[in-house]
Design a protein around this motif. Structure first.
Motif, PDB file in Angstrom:
ATOM      1  N   SER A   8       0.845  -1.199   0.000  1.00 47.48           N
ATOM      2  CA  SER A   8       0.000   0.000   0.000  1.00 47.48           C
ATOM      3  C   SER A   8       0.876   1.243   0.000  1.00 47.48           C
ATOM      4  O   SER A   8       2.001   1.224   0.491  1.00 47.48           O
ATOM      5  CB  SER A   8      -0.932  -0.003   1.213  1.00 47.48           C
ATOM      6  N   CYS A  12      -4.388  -2.706   3.863  1.00 51.78           N
ATOM      7  CA  CYS A  12      -3.465  -1.573   3.985  1.00 51.78           C
ATOM      8  C   CYS A  12      -2.421  -1.841   5.058  1.00 51.78           C
ATOM      9  O   CYS A  12      -2.736  -2.369   6.132  1.00 51.78           O
ATOM     10  CB  CYS A  12      -4.230  -0.290   4.315  1.00 51.78           C
ATOM     11  N   THR A  65      -0.419   3.816   6.492  1.00 52.42           N
ATOM     12  CA  THR A  65      -1.032   4.364   5.283  1.00 52.42           C
ATOM     13  C   THR A  65      -2.093   5.402   5.662  1.00 52.42           C
ATOM     14  O   THR A  65      -2.955   5.134   6.497  1.00 52.42           O
ATOM     15  CB  THR A  65      -1.684   3.258   4.446  1.00 52.42           C
TER      16      THR A  65
END
Length: 413
Positions: free
Chosen positions: A52, A77, A81
């Motif tokens: 990600s 993710c 992030t």
């Protein structure tokens, strides 16, 4: 690792949004091909097989239930992030649900260039900030609610001085939240302009986050900040208390000490404001009315804040001959000793008001300030799970030689 991940990726639902985003992406120095079609489901599918990015923009327009499906994104993710969502639904409940899921922001389509540019700038600032593990405070966090049993007992004066002592003497990052929205004096006692931060928070609770606090709070010193208001008295505050609760939660994440100056009327209307406090400082005085209300509030705390440590503080203590009720009679009526006695120093109070400074700052060696310093140390000890040594004879009477002012009372059997 952070350096091996793309700085930015976007998954949108339509060509118009893609074309609106690409110029801003180029402006940031990122490749425009990082803006792809697919929306939320496309993002989940792509990120399930690849790393990600640092900043991810995802379009929720084609998602029937974004509040539920956003959790699928969290599963793919990597930690760290920053997710920015865009969509067409303008609903405050959806916004709150998305933000509680960990999103950085939710923007309405059509996306404004300035709005997206600001949001990306905020995200990049977070990325370049010290990591949470490095910035975590070494001191145990503590939350305090200061409540006056009656108007005029000096609870706001105590709250402000307590905040100054926490910041200056104990070197803790400290936030003061003055919840007397119309007539609060926290800013006034520090010679500051309160600003509109607190009113804005009440009007838009969904916008409350760390960045909001940074902009809304007024700095009194390097380690002390306040959030207060002087709302127009012809504008009643209509709230379910959500904004106040969110402010308290966000302050606890950003400050080592949070002090809430809580009017008793608001406390009764919104019990959750006091339920989360580690320590409640109940400010009283030696009068008949204060004794009655102290009894009632102590009983109320047992029901609504049983987990909190309740400390009683008698403010503006004068010799027995000048008191409406003797200390011994007061303690007998509330069925517990008073934890702290703050002697009355009228000259110090007047000087502090004139200069716009807390009494703790002006009276560093005053007998009025020493009990407040001891109170701040006691609060910190409670937060750290320890017990501070109780003051001698419960009110520092020996240290201040006040015993001569409080003669023994004789009672007939």
């Amino acid at each position: 690792m952070l350096t091996t991940r793309d700085p930015f990726q976007a998954y949108v639902c339509d060509d118009w949004t893609a074309e609106a985003i690409r110029p801003l992406v180029i402006e940031q120095g990122w490749p425009p091909e990082k803006v792809a079609k697919g929306g939320l489901r496309g993002a989940v599918q792509a990120l399930s097989v690849s790393a990600s990015p640092q900043i991810l923009l995802v379009d929720l327009s084609d998602t029937p239930d974004p509040a539920s499906e956003i959790n699928n994104l969290a599963e793919v993710c990597e930690p760290g992030t920053i997710v920015i969502a865009v969509g067409q639904v303008n609903d405050v409940r959806l916004y709150r649900q998305l933000m509680s899921s960990g999103l950085h922001d939710y923007l309405l389509k059509p996306i404004g260039a300035d709005q997206l540019r600001d949001t990306i700038a905020q995200a990049r600032a977070i990325l370049h900030a010290p990591r949470a593990a490095d910035a975590a405070p070494e001191k145990a966090p503590c939350s305090v609610a200061v409540i006056g049993v009656r108007g005029g007992v000096g609870a706001s004066t105590i709250a402000t001085s307590l905040g100054w002592l926490m910041a200056d003497r104990l070197e803790r990052t400290t936030a003061i939240l003055d919840l007397d929205v119309h007539f609060g004096t926290a800013a006034l006692s520090l010679d500051l302009e309160p600003g509109r931060g607190l009113v804005d928070a009440i009007d838009n609770p969904s916008r409350i986050d760390g960045l909001f606090l940074e902009r809304a709070m007024v700095k009194a010193s390097e380690k002390l900040a306040i959030l207060s208001a002087e709302a127009p008295i012809n504008a009643p505050i209509l709230t379910d208390g959500l904004a106040f609760a969110q402010l308290q939660d966000e302050m606890r994440l950003n400050f080592e000490t949070t002090i809430v100056d809580l009017p008793r009327s608001m406390m009764i209307q919104q019990p959750m404001l006091v339920a989360s406090a580690q320590t409640i400082v109940l400010v009283t005085e030696f009068t008949l009315a204060a004794a009655r209300d102290t009894i009632r509030l102590l009983s109320w705390f047992k029901m609504h804040a049983p987990q909190s440590t309740v400390l009683t503080l008698a403010n503006r203590v004068q010799p027995t001959a000048q008191s409406e009720i003797a200390q011994s009679d007061f303690e007998g009526s509330i069925e517990r000793p008073v934890d702290f006695l703050v002697p009355y120093d009228p000259k110090l109070v007047v000087q502090a008001a004139k200069l716009g400074k807390p009494i703790a700052e002006l009276g560093r060696t005053s007998r009025t300030v020493l009990p407040l310093l001891e109170l701040s140390q006691r609060i910190c000890a409670t937060a750290e799970g320890g017990e501070a040594t109780p003051p001698a004879r419960r009110g520092l009477l020996d240290r201040f030689d006040l015993s001569a002012l409080l003669p023994k009372r004789t009672r007939a059997n």
